[in-house]
Design a protein around this motif. Structure first.
Motif, PDB file in Angstrom:
ATOM      1  N   HIS A 173       0.850  -1.274  -0.106  1.00 48.74           N
ATOM      2  CA  HIS A 173       0.019  -0.010   0.041  1.00 48.74           C
ATOM      3  C   HIS A 173       0.844   1.287   0.125  1.00 48.74           C
ATOM      4  O   HIS A 173       0.757   2.099  -0.711  1.00 48.74           O
ATOM      5  CB  HIS A 173      -0.951   0.064   1.260  1.00 48.74           C
ATOM      6  CG  HIS A 173      -2.100  -0.795   0.971  1.00 48.74           C
ATOM      7  ND1 HIS A 173      -3.393  -0.166   0.611  1.00 48.74           N
ATOM      8  CD2 HIS A 173      -2.580  -1.961   1.234  1.00 48.74           C
ATOM      9  CE1 HIS A 173      -4.445  -1.202   0.630  1.00 48.74           C
ATOM     10  NE2 HIS A 173      -3.807  -2.263   0.894  1.00 48.74           N
ATOM     11  N   LEU A 174       1.776   1.267   0.876  1.00 49.85           N
ATOM     12  CA  LEU A 174       2.937   2.425   0.657  1.00 49.85           C
ATOM     13  C   LEU A 174       3.259   2.520  -0.717  1.00 49.85           C
ATOM     14  O   LEU A 174       3.474   3.759  -1.231  1.00 49.85           O
ATOM     15  CB  LEU A 174       3.935   2.409   1.771  1.00 49.85           C
ATOM     16  CG  LEU A 174       3.655   1.980   3.205  1.00 49.85           C
ATOM     17  CD1 LEU A 174       4.866   1.882   4.207  1.00 49.85           C
ATOM     18  CD2 LEU A 174       2.871   3.324   3.726  1.00 49.85           C
ATOM     19  N   VAL A 215       0.534   4.193  -3.081  1.00 54.57           N
ATOM     20  CA  VAL A 215       0.331   5.271  -2.837  1.00 54.57           C
ATOM     21  C   VAL A 215       1.274   6.270  -2.826  1.00 54.57           C
ATOM     22  O   VAL A 215       1.221   7.478  -2.962  1.00 54.57           O
ATOM     23  CB  VAL A 215      -0.719   5.588  -1.533  1.00 54.57           C
ATOM     24  CG1 VAL A 215      -1.460   7.073  -1.481  1.00 54.57           C
ATOM     25  CG2 VAL A 215      -2.017   4.548  -1.628  1.00 54.57           C
ATOM     26  N   ASN A 216       2.573   5.841  -2.776  1.00 56.00           N
ATOM     27  CA  ASN A 216       3.830   6.549  -2.756  1.00 56.00           C
ATOM     28  C   ASN A 216       3.847   7.356  -1.734  1.00 56.00           C
ATOM     29  O   ASN A 216       4.047   8.376  -1.788  1.00 56.00           O
ATOM     30  CB  ASN A 216       3.733   7.407  -4.079  1.00 56.00           C
ATOM     31  CG  ASN A 216       5.359   7.824  -4.288  1.00 56.00           C
ATOM     32  OD1 ASN A 216       6.335   7.117  -4.105  1.00 56.00           O
ATOM     33  ND2 ASN A 216       5.518   8.674  -4.821  1.00 56.00           N
ATOM     34  N   VAL A 217       3.514   6.724  -0.353  1.00 55.72           N
ATOM     35  CA  VAL A 217       3.816   7.147   0.935  1.00 55.72           C
ATOM     36  C   VAL A 217       5.098   6.904   1.399  1.00 55.72           C
ATOM     37  O   VAL A 217       5.639   5.969   1.519  1.00 55.72           O
ATOM     38  CB  VAL A 217       2.798   6.933   1.896  1.00 55.72           C
ATOM     39  CG1 VAL A 217       3.172   7.161   3.274  1.00 55.72           C
ATOM     40  CG2 VAL A 217       1.350   7.115   1.419  1.00 55.72           C
ATOM     41  N   THR A 228      12.635  -9.202   2.749  1.00 56.80           N
ATOM     42  CA  THR A 228      12.116  -8.790   1.674  1.00 56.80           C
ATOM     43  C   THR A 228      11.040  -7.511   1.890  1.00 56.80           C
ATOM     44  O   THR A 228      11.428  -6.529   1.290  1.00 56.80           O
ATOM     45  CB  THR A 228      11.329  -9.861   0.709  1.00 56.80           C
ATOM     46  OG1 THR A 228      12.228 -10.818   0.316  1.00 56.80           O
ATOM     47  CG2 THR A 228      10.740  -8.812  -0.751  1.00 56.80           C
ATOM     48  N   ASP A 229      10.192  -7.797   2.834  1.00 61.21           N
ATOM     49  CA  ASP A 229       9.395  -6.677   3.220  1.00 61.21           C
ATOM     50  C   ASP A 229      10.216  -5.395   3.652  1.00 61.21           C
ATOM     51  O   ASP A 229       9.756  -4.219   3.446  1.00 61.21           O
ATOM     52  CB  ASP A 229       8.360  -7.128   4.482  1.00 61.21           C
ATOM     53  CG  ASP A 229       7.632  -8.335   3.949  1.00 61.21           C
ATOM     54  OD1 ASP A 229       7.114  -8.199   2.872  1.00 61.21           O
ATOM     55  OD2 ASP A 229       7.266  -9.056   4.890  1.00 61.21           O
ATOM     56  N   VAL A 230      11.366  -5.685   4.885  1.00 63.56           N
ATOM     57  CA  VAL A 230      11.990  -4.619   5.255  1.00 63.56           C
ATOM     58  C   VAL A 230      12.746  -3.608   4.058  1.00 63.56           C
ATOM     59  O   VAL A 230      12.616  -2.639   4.094  1.00 63.56           O
ATOM     60  CB  VAL A 230      13.389  -5.167   6.286  1.00 63.56           C
ATOM     61  CG1 VAL A 230      14.240  -4.006   6.605  1.00 63.56           C
ATOM     62  CG2 VAL A 230      12.404  -5.599   7.330  1.00 63.56           C
ATOM     63  N   LYS A 231      13.476  -4.677   3.172  1.00 60.77           N
ATOM     64  CA  LYS A 231      13.998  -3.820   1.993  1.00 60.77           C
ATOM     65  C   LYS A 231      13.005  -2.793   1.234  1.00 60.77           C
ATOM     66  O   LYS A 231      13.249  -1.921   0.889  1.00 60.77           O
ATOM     67  CB  LYS A 231      14.730  -4.694   1.087  1.00 60.77           C
ATOM     68  CG  LYS A 231      15.318  -4.234  -0.096  1.00 60.77           C
ATOM     69  CD  LYS A 231      15.963  -5.238  -0.939  1.00 60.77           C
ATOM     70  CE  LYS A 231      16.701  -4.612  -2.014  1.00 60.77           C
ATOM     71  NZ  LYS A 231      15.896  -3.665  -3.207  1.00 60.77           N
ATOM     72  N   ASP A 260      12.873   1.077   0.709  1.00 59.10           N
ATOM     73  CA  ASP A 260      12.825   1.745  -0.612  1.00 59.10           C
ATOM     74  C   ASP A 260      11.843   2.907  -0.516  1.00 59.10           C
ATOM     75  O   ASP A 260      11.682   3.910  -1.446  1.00 59.10           O
ATOM     76  CB  ASP A 260      12.277   0.587  -1.693  1.00 59.10           C
ATOM     77  CG  ASP A 260      13.241  -0.255  -2.084  1.00 59.10           C
ATOM     78  OD1 ASP A 260      14.500   0.000  -1.872  1.00 59.10           O
ATOM     79  OD2 ASP A 260      13.103  -1.285  -2.462  1.00 59.10           O
ATOM     80  N   MET A 261      10.862   2.719   0.442  1.00 52.57           N
ATOM     81  CA  MET A 261       9.760   3.811   0.386  1.00 52.57           C
ATOM     82  C   MET A 261      10.127   4.817   1.484  1.00 52.57           C
ATOM     83  O   MET A 261       9.299   5.619   2.279  1.00 52.57           O
ATOM     84  CB  MET A 261       8.393   3.308   0.769  1.00 52.57           C
ATOM     85  CG  MET A 261       7.909   2.467  -0.154  1.00 52.57           C
ATOM     86  SD  MET A 261       8.056   3.539  -1.743  1.00 52.57           S
ATOM     87  CE  MET A 261       6.935   4.610  -1.615  1.00 52.57           C
ATOM     88  N   ASP A 262      11.516   5.005   1.882  1.00 51.87           N
ATOM     89  CA  ASP A 262      12.071   5.753   3.085  1.00 51.87           C
ATOM     90  C   ASP A 262      11.386   5.450   4.461  1.00 51.87           C
ATOM     91  O   ASP A 262      11.228   6.414   5.248  1.00 51.87           O
ATOM     92  CB  ASP A 262      12.050   7.007   2.788  1.00 51.87           C
ATOM     93  CG  ASP A 262      12.838   8.141   3.334  1.00 51.87           C
ATOM     94  OD1 ASP A 262      14.367   7.461   3.803  1.00 51.87           O
ATOM     95  OD2 ASP A 262      12.844   9.208   3.337  1.00 51.87           O
TER      96      ASP A 262
END
Length: 251
Positions: free
Chosen positions: A132-133, A136-138, A151-154, A158-160
């Motif tokens: 979702h992040l 929506v580019n959050v 993988t989730d953490v990486k 990537d979304m800061d």
């Protein structure tokens, strides 16, 4: 400011909207991010000016009553009074999965370009929350008690994204998270964390000091610096209580 002089920082806790000044004073000079579970709770605290508390406007994904009265227009009206959005997100055990997804997407879309910190719940759904992040580019969300895999953490990084961590999390999970993205939390009054009060962060600071091979004072200084970085990038520093903003500016 050295870690020894910095106050305790709790990036996710639950505090009653009618908390008294005496109860707040009992926390000393600690700083607590006080998330809310519903727009009703947020409405109760929108005019509070507590120098030690950063109140949030939220709709908890596992609280059916909060979801039932979700109102995007009301959320937008409230948002201008807050530096923090939370608690929001997804909860696999919370029921009404389609409704949770819809509300989470709406909230992220509204806050995407706002100068706020965003505390995100992801119990049982870390992969989907991160997706979702991305959708929506959050950027710059704080993933609370995040138990995703590598993988989730990486993908979150990537979304800061940042991560607020507590003493109920495993050593493996703590070591998975980059030091420059970590904040401490209690999720008070969560039983598994066993924090005696909001801002009782000593146990998680000790766990991080062992994982990072640094002193607890250095852990506290690191987490405050991480908050400064995130607050400046997001613009939320302009909405934070003056006392808290001053601590960040004079680190």
């Amino acid at each position: 400011m050295t870690g020894a002089k910095l106050p305790a920082l709790d990036a996710h806790a639950h505090i009653a909207p009618d908390v008294t000044q005496g109860q707040i004073a009992a926390l000393g000079n600690a700083v607590v991010f006080a998330v809310t579970r519903s727009l009703h709770e947020a409405d109760q605290v929108k005019n509070r000016r507590d120098n030690s508390l950063v109140w949030g406007v939220g709709v908890h994904p596992a609280v059916a009553a909060a979801r039932a009265v979700w109102d995007a227009a009301r959320f937008e009206e409230l948002l201008g009074s807050f530096a923090l959005v939370g608690e929001i997100g997804l909860d696999r055990r919370g029921g009404s999965w389609a409704q949770q997804r819809s509300i989470f997407h709406e909230v992220l879309t509204i806050v995407r370009d706002e100068p706020v910190l965003v505390s995100v719940h992801s119990s049982g759904a870390p992969t989907e929350v991160v997706q979702h992040l991305h959708d929506v580019n959050v950027r710059g969300a704080i993933l609370h008690w995040f138990n995703g895999d590598d993988t989730d953490v990486k993908r979150a990084i990537d979304m800061d994204a940042y991560f607020s961590v507590n003493a109920a999390m495993s050593e493996e999970q703590l070591r998975r998270l980059p030091r420059d993205r970590v904040l401490c939390e209690t999720d008070f009054p969560a039983r598994k964390v066993r924090a005696r009060t909001p801002a009782d962060t000593q146990r998680i600071e000790k766990l991080l000091s062992e994982a990072w091979s640094i002193s607890t004072g250095e852990v506290r200084a690191t987490t405050w610096w991480n908050l400064r970085t995130l607050s400046e990038r997001s613009g939320a520093i302009e909405r934070l209580p003056e006392k808290i903003a001053d601590v960040l500016l004079y680190l």
